[in-house]
Design a protein around this motif. Structure first.
Motif, PDB file in Angstrom:
ATOM      1  N   ALA A 127       0.815  -1.213   0.000  1.00 21.66           N
ATOM      2  CA  ALA A 127       0.000   0.000   0.000  1.00 21.66           C
ATOM      3  C   ALA A 127       0.849   1.262   0.000  1.00 21.66           C
ATOM      4  CB  ALA A 127      -0.934  -0.003   1.214  1.00 21.66           C
ATOM      5  N   LYS A 128       2.000   1.212   0.663  1.00 24.86           N
ATOM      6  CA  LYS A 128       2.846   2.405   0.794  1.00 24.86           C
ATOM      7  C   LYS A 128       3.974   2.463  -0.227  1.00 24.86           C
ATOM      8  CE  LYS A 128       1.761   3.207   5.638  1.00 24.86           C
ATOM      9  NZ  LYS A 128       2.256   3.743   6.928  1.00 24.86           N
ATOM     10  N   GLY A 129       3.966   1.557  -1.183  1.00 24.37           N
ATOM     11  CA  GLY A 129       4.948   1.625  -2.256  1.00 24.37           C
ATOM     12  C   GLY A 129       6.344   1.201  -1.858  1.00 24.37           C
ATOM     13  N   LEU A 130       6.473   0.299  -0.896  1.00 26.85           N
ATOM     14  CA  LEU A 130       7.775  -0.243  -0.501  1.00 26.85           C
ATOM     15  C   LEU A 130       7.996  -1.550  -1.265  1.00 26.85           C
ATOM     16  CD1 LEU A 130       7.116   1.772   1.850  1.00 26.85           C
ATOM     17  CD2 LEU A 130       8.414   0.236   3.345  1.00 26.85           C
ATOM     18  N   THR A 131       8.954  -1.539  -2.166  1.00 26.62           N
ATOM     19  CA  THR A 131       9.195  -2.698  -3.014  1.00 26.62           C
ATOM     20  C   THR A 131      10.569  -3.276  -2.708  1.00 26.62           C
ATOM     21  OG1 THR A 131       7.886  -1.647  -4.764  1.00 26.62           O
ATOM     22  CG2 THR A 131       9.224  -3.554  -5.374  1.00 26.62           C
ATOM     23  N   PRO A 132      10.642  -4.482  -2.170  1.00 25.37           N
ATOM     24  CA  PRO A 132      11.946  -5.081  -1.871  1.00 25.37           C
ATOM     25  C   PRO A 132      12.826  -5.196  -3.115  1.00 25.37           C
ATOM     26  CG  PRO A 132      10.185  -6.326  -0.811  1.00 25.37           C
ATOM     27  CD  PRO A 132       9.521  -5.339  -1.717  1.00 25.37           C
ATOM     28  N   VAL A 133      14.121  -5.018  -2.917  1.00 30.44           N
ATOM     29  CA  VAL A 133      15.091  -5.248  -3.980  1.00 30.44           C
ATOM     30  C   VAL A 133      15.339  -6.756  -4.054  1.00 30.44           C
ATOM     31  CG1 VAL A 133      17.438  -4.811  -4.787  1.00 30.44           C
ATOM     32  CG2 VAL A 133      16.149  -2.985  -3.654  1.00 30.44           C
ATOM     33  N   ILE A 134      14.919  -7.357  -5.159  1.00 24.91           N
ATOM     34  CA  ILE A 134      14.978  -8.811  -5.316  1.00 24.91           C
ATOM     35  C   ILE A 134      15.956  -9.160  -6.439  1.00 24.91           C
ATOM     36  CG2 ILE A 134      13.674 -10.926  -5.712  1.00 24.91           C
ATOM     37  CD1 ILE A 134      12.673  -9.457  -3.277  1.00 24.91           C
ATOM     38  N   PRO A 135      17.149  -9.674  -6.133  1.00 29.42           N
ATOM     39  CA  PRO A 135      18.033 -10.131  -7.203  1.00 29.42           C
ATOM     40  C   PRO A 135      17.312 -11.167  -8.072  1.00 29.42           C
ATOM     41  CG  PRO A 135      19.215 -10.066  -5.126  1.00 29.42           C
ATOM     42  CD  PRO A 135      17.769  -9.842  -4.807  1.00 29.42           C
ATOM     43  N   ALA A 136      17.462 -11.040  -9.386  1.00 33.15           N
ATOM     44  CA  ALA A 136      16.628 -11.810 -10.313  1.00 33.15           C
ATOM     45  C   ALA A 136      17.040 -13.267 -10.442  1.00 33.15           C
ATOM     46  CB  ALA A 136      16.646 -11.149 -11.690  1.00 33.15           C
ATOM     47  N   GLN A 137      18.276 -13.617 -10.072  1.00 34.67           N
ATOM     48  CA  GLN A 137      18.764 -14.963 -10.328  1.00 34.67           C
ATOM     49  C   GLN A 137      18.993 -15.717  -9.020  1.00 34.67           C
ATOM     50  OE1 GLN A 137      21.837 -12.967 -12.903  1.00 34.67           O
ATOM     51  NE2 GLN A 137      21.731 -14.933 -13.981  1.00 34.67           N
ATOM     52  N   GLY A 138      18.781 -17.046  -9.085  1.00 32.70           N
ATOM     53  CA  GLY A 138      19.070 -17.867  -7.920  1.00 32.70           C
ATOM     54  C   GLY A 138      18.019 -18.890  -7.560  1.00 32.70           C
ATOM     55  N   SER A 139      16.898 -18.895  -8.300  1.00 32.44           N
ATOM     56  CA  SER A 139      15.860 -19.893  -8.015  1.00 32.44           C
ATOM     57  C   SER A 139      15.852 -20.956  -9.098  1.00 32.44           C
ATOM     58  CB  SER A 139      14.477 -19.240  -7.953  1.00 32.44           C
ATOM     59  OG  SER A 139      13.470 -20.234  -7.840  1.00 32.44           O
ATOM     60  N   VAL A 140      15.694 -22.222  -8.679  1.00 28.38           N
ATOM     61  CA  VAL A 140      15.525 -23.313  -9.639  1.00 28.38           C
ATOM     62  C   VAL A 140      14.063 -23.745  -9.728  1.00 28.38           C
ATOM     63  CG1 VAL A 140      17.881 -24.165  -9.370  1.00 28.38           C
ATOM     64  CG2 VAL A 140      16.074 -25.062  -7.885  1.00 28.38           C
ATOM     65  N   GLY A 141      13.191 -23.031  -9.032  1.00 29.27           N
ATOM     66  CA  GLY A 141      11.764 -23.299  -9.174  1.00 29.27           C
ATOM     67  C   GLY A 141      11.291 -24.566  -8.498  1.00 29.27           C
ATOM     68  N   ALA A 142      11.930 -24.962  -7.404  1.00 29.00           N
ATOM     69  CA  ALA A 142      11.456 -26.104  -6.624  1.00 29.00           C
ATOM     70  C   ALA A 142      11.919 -25.909  -5.194  1.00 29.00           C
ATOM     71  CB  ALA A 142      11.963 -27.416  -7.182  1.00 29.00           C
ATOM     72  N   SER A 143      11.167 -26.509  -4.263  1.00 27.51           N
ATOM     73  CA  SER A 143      11.241 -26.144  -2.860  1.00 27.51           C
ATOM     74  C   SER A 143      10.892 -24.668  -2.719  1.00 27.51           C
ATOM     75  CB  SER A 143      12.627 -26.409  -2.257  1.00 27.51           C
ATOM     76  OG  SER A 143      12.493 -26.762  -0.903  1.00 27.51           O
ATOM     77  N   GLY A 144      10.201 -24.180  -3.726  1.00 28.28           N
ATOM     78  CA  GLY A 144       9.821 -22.777  -3.762  1.00 28.28           C
ATOM     79  C   GLY A 144      10.890 -21.938  -4.436  1.00 28.28           C
ATOM     80  N   ASP A 145      10.522 -20.681  -4.698  1.00 26.43           N
ATOM     81  CA  ASP A 145      11.493 -19.699  -5.193  1.00 26.43           C
ATOM     82  C   ASP A 145      12.233 -19.147  -3.977  1.00 26.43           C
ATOM     83  OD1 ASP A 145      10.873 -19.741  -8.012  1.00 26.43           O
ATOM     84  OD2 ASP A 145       8.983 -18.763  -7.514  1.00 26.43           O
ATOM     85  N   LEU A 146      13.082 -19.988  -3.417  1.00 25.48           N
ATOM     86  CA  LEU A 146      13.628 -19.725  -2.089  1.00 25.48           C
ATOM     87  C   LEU A 146      14.399 -18.414  -1.997  1.00 25.48           C
ATOM     88  CD1 LEU A 146      14.796 -23.352  -1.224  1.00 25.48           C
ATOM     89  CD2 LEU A 146      12.810 -22.133  -0.299  1.00 25.48           C
ATOM     90  N   ALA A 147      15.402 -18.236  -2.864  1.00 27.37           N
ATOM     91  CA  ALA A 147      16.239 -17.041  -2.745  1.00 27.37           C
ATOM     92  C   ALA A 147      15.450 -15.752  -2.988  1.00 27.37           C
ATOM     93  CB  ALA A 147      17.444 -17.145  -3.684  1.00 27.37           C
ATOM     94  N   PRO A 148      14.692 -15.633  -4.093  1.00 30.66           N
ATOM     95  CA  PRO A 148      13.958 -14.378  -4.299  1.00 30.66           C
ATOM     96  C   PRO A 148      12.987 -14.062  -3.170  1.00 30.66           C
ATOM     97  CG  PRO A 148      13.973 -15.682  -6.304  1.00 30.66           C
ATOM     98  CD  PRO A 148      14.513 -16.557  -5.216  1.00 30.66           C
ATOM     99  N   LEU A 149      12.223 -15.066  -2.727  1.00 29.55           N
ATOM    100  CA  LEU A 149      11.260 -14.815  -1.660  1.00 29.55           C
ATOM    101  C   LEU A 149      11.946 -14.545  -0.327  1.00 29.55           C
ATOM    102  CD1 LEU A 149       8.559 -17.432  -2.673  1.00 29.55           C
ATOM    103  CD2 LEU A 149       8.247 -14.952  -2.599  1.00 29.55           C
ATOM    104  N   ALA A 150      13.122 -15.129  -0.117  1.00 26.73           N
ATOM    105  CA  ALA A 150      13.880 -14.821   1.104  1.00 26.73           C
ATOM    106  C   ALA A 150      14.320 -13.367   1.121  1.00 26.73           C
ATOM    107  CB  ALA A 150      15.089 -15.750   1.216  1.00 26.73           C
ATOM    108  N   HIS A 151      14.683 -12.831  -0.031  1.00 29.22           N
ATOM    109  CA  HIS A 151      15.031 -11.403  -0.085  1.00 29.22           C
ATOM    110  C   HIS A 151      13.829 -10.542   0.272  1.00 29.22           C
ATOM    111  CE1 HIS A 151      19.207 -11.276  -1.605  1.00 29.22           C
ATOM    112  NE2 HIS A 151      18.908 -12.415  -2.208  1.00 29.22           N
ATOM    113  N   MET A 152      12.637 -10.943  -0.167  1.00 32.39           N
ATOM    114  CA  MET A 152      11.430 -10.224   0.219  1.00 32.39           C
ATOM    115  C   MET A 152      11.207 -10.321   1.727  1.00 32.39           C
ATOM    116  SD  MET A 152       7.436 -11.093  -0.617  1.00 32.39           S
ATOM    117  CE  MET A 152       7.451 -12.298   0.725  1.00 32.39           C
ATOM    118  N   ALA A 153      11.295 -11.536   2.256  1.00 32.76           N
ATOM    119  CA  ALA A 153      11.076 -11.737   3.686  1.00 32.76           C
ATOM    120  C   ALA A 153      12.112 -10.992   4.517  1.00 32.76           C
ATOM    121  CB  ALA A 153      11.109 -13.227   4.009  1.00 32.76           C
ATOM    122  N   ALA A 154      13.346 -10.916   4.010  1.00 30.97           N
ATOM    123  CA  ALA A 154      14.403 -10.223   4.762  1.00 30.97           C
ATOM    124  C   ALA A 154      14.048  -8.762   4.992  1.00 30.97           C
ATOM    125  CB  ALA A 154      15.735 -10.344   4.021  1.00 30.97           C
TER     126      ALA A 154
END
Length: 509
Positions: A127-154
């Protein structure tokens, strides 16, 4: 659509498209009860004292390691920090916002064990326009998109970086500026945030939405090229396509007929033209573009289901207080959908480039060589066609299916992966390449029609030509070509071709 209310499990592609295009996001408040029940179930599961994956155990290959109650909060923080291991350029802000909205809708279904305050922070960041900086590379698409989503969670715990407008700030500072507090993750929450297919799905949806516009724009330039070459409209006769029975092919033929109806150029072709058949790039547009339409629709159906699903692990079932470990994080459906979109984008650009090549060849088009009034002194459209060929070949190289690749990870615990993130991430660049090809075709086709003056084309195609001519004049003598191509491509990207065609074009989704 300026605001989208997410009703998890029932969000339409039109709503996801609006989020991608910048609409505000609000979560349906009716989700609150399910979320609270799910979080309460996690507390009851913990109270039983039994080991439960992701709640009081290690992760992946370390699932057999039991974690004591005093370390449960640290366990969730550690998984976020250790998994935030992406590399490469930041993902585009519209894609990240879409990813956040997808994650919000997934968590709010009450199967992930995440507390209301954690979901509220994610919603507030959107809502407030805060967009996490997510490096584009690092997920193999299984066990989830772990690295990108971890950057969001961080960023939600105050670590990493966040975009606010054009500014790139430390996460803690950005949260403070927005009057938000970092969250201290509870049991299961770190894993729930970084486990899932939302990064792959967001990139695939973004590719789909750009491919929709590309597809419709290419129908208009294809019709205009047919006019420029005085091609026959007999191949678009509905009786031909009814016998083939493919829905997309039938709709594309109808669109091409509608785009060309009432054209004086078309009427002139009927009188004394000795050609019996046109090149495939004109004659087979319904078959090629119709197949692309059908494939894009299949991908859209898959992605709509995925976007409304829950894909983290384990999943919480409050009615029985169970945490069931499965494999919903495996992004194979997204990988297949992304591969289909890539194939469609590639072919849309490929047949458009062949039309450009046909127009610059006087033996095929009947027009002056390279579409210039003074060939030899001027090179005209010689090199723009080369540029289109280069872009199409680049897309061909990128269109190889990502889903057929796999590489074991996590000490062979995760021994088959989807490569959905890679397959989806290429789509925006592929669409941009093909958009430039359509921009070049628009220039070439309009130039070809110019040679038929005083004859004109149909009303919708003349509107498309006039739209271009307001930015790019007819090419008489050679001039700096790059600005013309940039202006035409920018207009395609803005949807100018589609706007002029009105309701004549089939919708993808």
């Amino acid at each position: 659509m300026n605001e989208v209310m997410l009703c998890p499990g029932d969000v339409t592609l039109a709503q996801w498209r609006a989020v991608y295009r910048g609409a505000a996001v609000r979560l349906n408040p009716e989700c609150a009860k399910r979320v609270a029940e799910s979080a309460a179930a996690v507390a009851r599961i913990l109270a039983k004292g039994a080991p439960v994956y992701g709640i009081n155990t290690g992760f992946g290959k370390l699932a057999s390691v039991r974690i004591g109650d005093d370390d449960l909060a640290r366990l969730q923080r550690n998984i976020v920090l250790s998994h935030a291991a992406g590399v490469g350029a930041p993902s585009p802000v519209p894609v990240v916002r879409l990813m956040m909205a997808l994650k919000l809708a997934s968590l709010a279904q009450g199967a992930s064990g995440v507390r209301p305050e954690t979901i509220a922070l994610l919603e507030a960041m959107l809502a407030k326009g805060l967009t996490p900086v997510i490096p584009a590379q690092g997920s193999v698409g299984a066990s989830g998109d772990l690295a990108p989503l971890a950057h969001m969670a961080a960023t939600m715990i105050g670590v990493g970086e966040i975009f606010i407008g054009d500014a790139r700030l430390p996460a803690a500072e950005a949260l403070k500026q927005a009057d938000l507090l970092p969250v201290e993750l509870g049991p299961k929450e770190g894993l729930a945030l970084l486990n899932g297919t939302q990064f792959s799905a967001a990139n695939a949806l973004a590719g789909l939405f750009e491919a929709e516009l590309l597809f419709q724009s290419a129908l208009v330039t294809g019709a205009l090229s047919t006019e420029a070459a005085k091609g026959s409209d007999t191949p678009f006769d509905p009786r031909i396509h009814a016998l083939r029975r493919h829905k997309g092919q039938i709709e594309v033929a109808a669109a091409l007929r509608a785009l060309m109806t009432g054209s004086p150029i078309r009427a002139s072709h009927l009188e004394g033209d000795a050609r019996v058949q046109d090149p495939y790039c004109l004659r087979c547009q319904p078959q090629v573009m119709g197949a692309a339409l059908d494939v894009l629709r299949q991908a859209a159906a898959t992605l709509e289901i995925e976007a409304n699903g829950v894909s983290d692990n384990p999943l919480i079932f409050p009615d029985t207080d169970e945490a069931l470990s499965g494999g919903n994080f495996h992004a194979e459906p997204v990988a297949f959908a992304a591969d289909m979109i890539a194939l469609a984008i590639c072919e849309i650009g490929s047949i458009a480039e062949r039309r450009i090549a046909m127009l610059v060849d006087p033996a095929l088009s009947g027009l002056p060589a390279f579409l210039t009034p003074k060939p030899g002194l001027n090179s005209g459209f010689m090199i723009p066609q080369v540029t289109a060929a280069a872009l199409v070949s680049e897309n061909k190289q990128r269109a190889y299916p990502a889903s057929v690749d796999s590489i074991p990870t996590s000490a062979n615990q995760e021994d088959h992966v989807s490569m959905a993130a890679h397959g989806a991430r290429r789509l925006l660049e592929m669409a941009e390449n093909a958009t430039a090809v359509i921009g070049i075709e628009w220039l070439a086709a309009a130039q070809g029609v110019d040679f038929h003056a005083p004859l004109a084309s149909s009303e919708p195609l003349e509107a498309a030509r006039a739209c271009l001519r307001r930015k790019v004049p007819t090419l008489a003598d050679d001039r700096h070509f790059h600005p013309d191509m940039e202006r035409a491509t920018a207009l395609v990207r803005l949807g100018a071709l589609v706007a002029d065609a009105g309701d004549l074009l089939p919708e993808v989704a």
